[in-house]
Design an enzyme around this catalytic site. Sequence first.
Site, PDB file in Angstrom:
ATOM      1  N   LYS A  22      27.135  -4.123   6.880  1.00 21.21           N
ATOM      2  CA  LYS A  22      26.757  -2.709   6.718  1.00 21.21           C
ATOM      3  C   LYS A  22      25.476  -2.595   5.893  1.00 21.21           C
ATOM      4  O   LYS A  22      24.558  -1.868   6.246  1.00 21.21           O
ATOM      5  CB  LYS A  22      27.899  -1.956   6.012  1.00 21.21           C
ATOM      6  CG  LYS A  22      27.512  -0.580   5.518  1.00 21.21           C
ATOM      7  CD  LYS A  22      28.674   0.143   4.874  1.00 21.21           C
ATOM      8  CE  LYS A  22      28.690   0.119   3.372  1.00 21.21           C
ATOM      9  NZ  LYS A  22      27.610   0.820   2.688  1.00 21.21           N
ATOM     10  N   ASN A  23      25.425  -3.335   4.796  1.00 22.99           N
ATOM     11  CA  ASN A  23      24.303  -3.157   3.868  1.00 22.99           C
ATOM     12  C   ASN A  23      22.997  -3.762   4.361  1.00 22.99           C
ATOM     13  O   ASN A  23      21.959  -3.604   3.730  1.00 22.99           O
ATOM     14  CB  ASN A  23      24.665  -3.712   2.482  1.00 22.99           C
ATOM     15  CG  ASN A  23      25.756  -2.875   1.828  1.00 22.99           C
ATOM     16  OD1 ASN A  23      25.912  -1.695   2.150  1.00 22.99           O
ATOM     17  ND2 ASN A  23      26.537  -3.478   0.954  1.00 22.99           N
ATOM     18  N   CYS A 116      28.521  11.695  -6.136  1.00 21.44           N
ATOM     19  CA  CYS A 116      28.943  10.510  -5.407  1.00 21.44           C
ATOM     20  C   CYS A 116      30.190   9.935  -6.034  1.00 21.44           C
ATOM     21  O   CYS A 116      30.435  10.085  -7.211  1.00 21.44           O
ATOM     22  CB  CYS A 116      27.822   9.496  -5.450  1.00 21.44           C
ATOM     23  SG  CYS A 116      28.304   7.987  -4.698  1.00 21.44           S
ATOM     24  N   ARG A 121      24.630   8.017  -9.572  1.00 15.51           N
ATOM     25  CA  ARG A 121      23.829   6.967  -8.925  1.00 15.51           C
ATOM     26  C   ARG A 121      22.404   7.484  -8.865  1.00 15.51           C
ATOM     27  O   ARG A 121      21.958   7.997  -7.854  1.00 15.51           O
ATOM     28  CB  ARG A 121      24.384   6.654  -7.535  1.00 15.51           C
ATOM     29  CG  ARG A 121      25.733   5.967  -7.606  1.00 15.51           C
ATOM     30  CD  ARG A 121      26.326   5.756  -6.255  1.00 15.51           C
ATOM     31  NE  ARG A 121      25.850   4.542  -5.615  1.00 15.51           N
ATOM     32  CZ  ARG A 121      26.426   4.017  -4.535  1.00 15.51           C
ATOM     33  NH1 ARG A 121      27.456   4.596  -3.983  1.00 15.51           N
ATOM     34  NH2 ARG A 121      25.957   2.919  -4.001  1.00 15.51           N
ATOM     35  N   PRO A 122      21.681   7.334  -9.982  1.00  8.09           N
ATOM     36  CA  PRO A 122      20.348   7.916 -10.054  1.00  8.09           C
ATOM     37  C   PRO A 122      19.361   7.217  -9.124  1.00  8.09           C
ATOM     38  O   PRO A 122      19.621   6.095  -8.665  1.00  8.09           O
ATOM     39  CB  PRO A 122      19.956   7.693 -11.518  1.00  8.09           C
ATOM     40  CG  PRO A 122      20.794   6.572 -11.999  1.00  8.09           C
ATOM     41  CD  PRO A 122      22.059   6.599 -11.185  1.00  8.09           C
ATOM     42  N   LEU A 125      14.499   4.875 -10.434  1.00  5.93           N
ATOM     43  CA  LEU A 125      13.708   3.652 -10.198  1.00  5.93           C
ATOM     44  C   LEU A 125      12.991   3.729  -8.848  1.00  5.93           C
ATOM     45  O   LEU A 125      11.876   3.236  -8.707  1.00  5.93           O
ATOM     46  CB  LEU A 125      14.601   2.409 -10.220  1.00  5.93           C
ATOM     47  CG  LEU A 125      15.226   2.052 -11.562  1.00  5.93           C
ATOM     48  CD1 LEU A 125      16.213   0.890 -11.395  1.00  5.93           C
ATOM     49  CD2 LEU A 125      14.139   1.662 -12.557  1.00  5.93           C
ATOM     50  N   ASP A 306      30.769  -4.660  -4.911  1.00  2.85           N
ATOM     51  CA  ASP A 306      31.552  -4.235  -3.745  1.00  2.85           C
ATOM     52  C   ASP A 306      32.827  -5.060  -3.562  1.00  2.85           C
ATOM     53  O   ASP A 306      33.738  -4.638  -2.851  1.00  2.85           O
ATOM     54  CB  ASP A 306      30.710  -4.361  -2.462  1.00  2.85           C
ATOM     55  CG  ASP A 306      29.690  -3.247  -2.341  1.00  2.85           C
ATOM     56  OD1 ASP A 306      29.772  -2.269  -3.092  1.00  2.85           O
ATOM     57  OD2 ASP A 306      28.797  -3.367  -1.475  1.00  2.85           O
ATOM     58  N   ARG A 398      33.826   4.090   6.897  1.00  2.60           N
ATOM     59  CA  ARG A 398      32.370   4.078   6.670  1.00  2.60           C
ATOM     60  C   ARG A 398      31.839   2.652   6.749  1.00  2.60           C
ATOM     61  O   ARG A 398      30.674   2.450   7.096  1.00  2.60           O
ATOM     62  CB  ARG A 398      32.052   4.630   5.270  1.00  2.60           C
ATOM     63  CG  ARG A 398      32.071   6.138   5.164  1.00  2.60           C
ATOM     64  CD  ARG A 398      31.551   6.549   3.805  1.00  2.60           C
ATOM     65  NE  ARG A 398      30.458   5.644   3.450  1.00  2.60           N
ATOM     66  CZ  ARG A 398      30.179   5.236   2.222  1.00  2.60           C
ATOM     67  NH1 ARG A 398      30.862   5.658   1.202  1.00  2.60           N
ATOM     68  NH2 ARG A 398      29.175   4.410   2.005  1.00  2.60           N
TER      69      ARG A 398
HETATM   70  C1  UD1 Z   1      24.610  -1.107  -5.069  1.00  2.00           C
HETATM   71  C2  UD1 Z   1      24.845  -2.601  -5.234  1.00  2.00           C
HETATM   72  C3  UD1 Z   1      24.899  -3.197  -3.866  1.00  2.00           C
HETATM   73  C4  UD1 Z   1      26.020  -2.497  -3.096  1.00  2.00           C
HETATM   74  C5  UD1 Z   1      25.809  -0.983  -3.056  1.00  2.00           C
HETATM   75  C6  UD1 Z   1      26.990  -0.246  -2.424  1.00  2.00           C
HETATM   76  C7  UD1 Z   1      24.049  -4.072  -6.997  1.00  2.00           C
HETATM   77  C8  UD1 Z   1      22.913  -4.504  -7.817  1.00  2.00           C
HETATM   78  N1  UD1 Z   1      23.789  -3.148  -6.047  1.00  2.00           N
HETATM   79  O1  UD1 Z   1      23.392  -0.912  -4.393  1.00  2.00           O
HETATM   80  O2  UD1 Z   1      25.144  -4.579  -3.948  1.00  2.00           O
HETATM   81  O3  UD1 Z   1      26.114  -2.979  -1.808  1.00  2.00           O
HETATM   82  O4  UD1 Z   1      25.667  -0.511  -4.368  1.00  2.00           O
HETATM   83  O5  UD1 Z   1      28.113  -0.308  -3.225  1.00  2.00           O
HETATM   84  O6  UD1 Z   1      25.138  -4.530  -7.178  1.00  2.00           O
HETATM   85  N2  UD1 Z   1      20.120   2.561 -10.874  1.00  2.00           N
HETATM   86  C9  UD1 Z   1      19.381   3.372 -11.689  1.00  2.00           C
HETATM   87  N3  UD1 Z   1      18.309   3.999 -11.157  1.00  2.00           N
HETATM   88  C10 UD1 Z   1      17.929   3.838  -9.873  1.00  2.00           C
HETATM   89  C11 UD1 Z   1      18.679   3.000  -9.039  1.00  2.00           C
HETATM   90  C12 UD1 Z   1      19.790   2.379  -9.565  1.00  2.00           C
HETATM   91  O7  UD1 Z   1      19.687   3.547 -12.864  1.00  2.00           O
HETATM   92  O8  UD1 Z   1      16.918   4.432  -9.462  1.00  2.00           O
HETATM   93  C13 UD1 Z   1      21.329   1.904 -11.402  1.00  2.00           C
HETATM   94  C14 UD1 Z   1      22.601   2.527 -10.835  1.00  2.00           C
HETATM   95  O9  UD1 Z   1      23.016   3.627 -11.571  1.00  2.00           O
HETATM   96  C15 UD1 Z   1      23.570   1.388 -10.927  1.00  2.00           C
HETATM   97  C16 UD1 Z   1      22.705   0.182 -10.612  1.00  2.00           C
HETATM   98  O10 UD1 Z   1      21.371   0.567 -10.952  1.00  2.00           O
HETATM   99  O11 UD1 Z   1      24.035   1.242 -12.230  1.00  2.00           O
HETATM  100  C17 UD1 Z   1      22.895  -0.258  -9.143  1.00  2.00           C
HETATM  101  O12 UD1 Z   1      21.853   0.060  -8.470  1.00  2.00           O
HETATM  102  P1  UD1 Z   1      21.399  -0.240  -6.994  1.00  2.00           P
HETATM  103  O13 UD1 Z   1      21.375  -1.694  -6.702  1.00  2.00           O
HETATM  104  O14 UD1 Z   1      20.172   0.536  -6.839  1.00  2.00           O
HETATM  105  O15 UD1 Z   1      22.512   0.474  -6.156  1.00  2.00           O
HETATM  106  P2  UD1 Z   1      22.612   0.467  -4.637  1.00  2.00           P
HETATM  107  O16 UD1 Z   1      21.300   0.283  -3.971  1.00  2.00           O
HETATM  108  O17 UD1 Z   1      23.459   1.628  -4.307  1.00  2.00           O
END
Ligand code: UD1
Length: 417
Positions: A22-23, A116, A121-122, A125, A306, A398
């Site tokens: 999926k990812n 969410c 989930r900001p 970045l 996950d 999903r």
């Molecule tokens: C994350 C998981 C990914 C998983 C997906 C679905 C990690 C590193 N990433 O990806 O493996 O498949 O969820 O469950 O394990 N964050 C910020 N600001 C941002 C983006 C992220 O603070 O702009 C923080 C989030 O709050 C969280 C962390 O970074 O604590 C994880 O981020 P990210 O890898 O971006 O999340 P996903 O891409 O959703």
Amino acid sequence: MAEYVINGGRRLNGCIEIQGAKNSALPILAAAVLCREEVILHNCPIISDTDTCIKILRYLGCSVYRDGHTVSVDSRNMYRYDIPAELMREMRSSIVFMGAILGRMKKAEVSLPGGCELGPRPIDLHISSLARMGAEFEEGHGTISCSTEKGIHSSEINLAFPSVGATENIILAAVCSDSTVTVTNAAKEPEICDLAEFLNKCGARITGAGEGTLYIEGVKSLSGTQHIIIPDRIAAVTYMSALSVCGGRLLLKGISPLCLRGTANAFEQSGMLADYDKEGLHISADGVPERVRLVRTMPYPGFPTDAQAPVMAMSCFARGTSVFVENIFESRYRHVSELCRMGANIYVQGKVAVVEGSRDISGATVEAKDLRGGAALVVAGLGAGGRTVVKNINYIERGYEALEENLGNVGADIIKM
Ligand code: UD1
């Protein structure tokens, strides 16, 4: 809303073909908008998140055809650069379309990914990185508009955290440009490598994927290609957790050793026997796992967030006490209260969960509250004595293709109602 009814306690024997990831599929489907020729993706999982991606692509003006696991996308007639709020809400990871649409149309308009299930989930970045590359943003009324009409700057981006989503958005926004973007502390997940490999086949110049520092040398345009999506490592971990609580032997077809980086240790501790050959991964377990001691979720190559919920479901049945530390997301223990309804002994304090294994897990009516937490309830239901009803399985659908069929084919008693 549909539910699973499970009569637990059956051993599992047979073979499961692991679905495409999926990812990987979601960002690659988004990336297809950058290609000026048809893209054909194989091994694309049939799940509701890929359906949502296809809806978004069609909304944007792309022609999309699906034939089983093969999806073709032709974005030559794409004319829109916005995604309506209803579609954004269906799938949080639709934020990855922001970079892809920007890369193609030089402007994009998406609604903020709303509340969410995994806590905040900001996307700060994503935004700060794209801004460093020259994107201009305007926010208001829950919508973000961004533009790269003044061009992408050659830039160096050092991510404060190796965010998967931010790394994908940077790649997608930078790949068709006149500049070179370097990303340090980039996410190294296999799904990032799959995205880079797909784009490189289309003519992109991305190096360093999977190594932490990415170099994206912009190119004028991308052509079409055919690509096979990598196997889903989280689906593999879910079936392994199920085998561990049911006992039996399974062949997981189509997975690579990469699928188990970060989780192999937990299954080894649980007592599972595993052997790779050209057919796939042969695993066997006696149905009473040993404790997994300490699981700390980390960016790749660490233990994936996950996989935390399915492996926690396994540890509910284990001999001894296991400790989990969830470092990636707040609110990623929403399966705990449901597992406790089934008799699990789990104590949560902040990001730590302590699981005392028990032989008395029994069937109950429980509710999926998110995708992986929902899959964990299925794992627990398969291992529990008696009947379990898992409600709200739309969350599970999903990300898991034909879960009940795959498990039913290897001996589980599970039906979808
Ligand atoms: C994350 C998981 C990914 C998983 C997906 C679905 C990690 C590193 N990433 O990806 O493996 O498949 O969820 O469950 O394990 N964050 C910020 N600001 C941002 C983006 C992220 O603070 O702009 C923080 C989030 O709050 C969280 C962390 O970074 O604590 C994880 O981020 P990210 O890898 O971006 O999340 P996903 O891409 O959703």
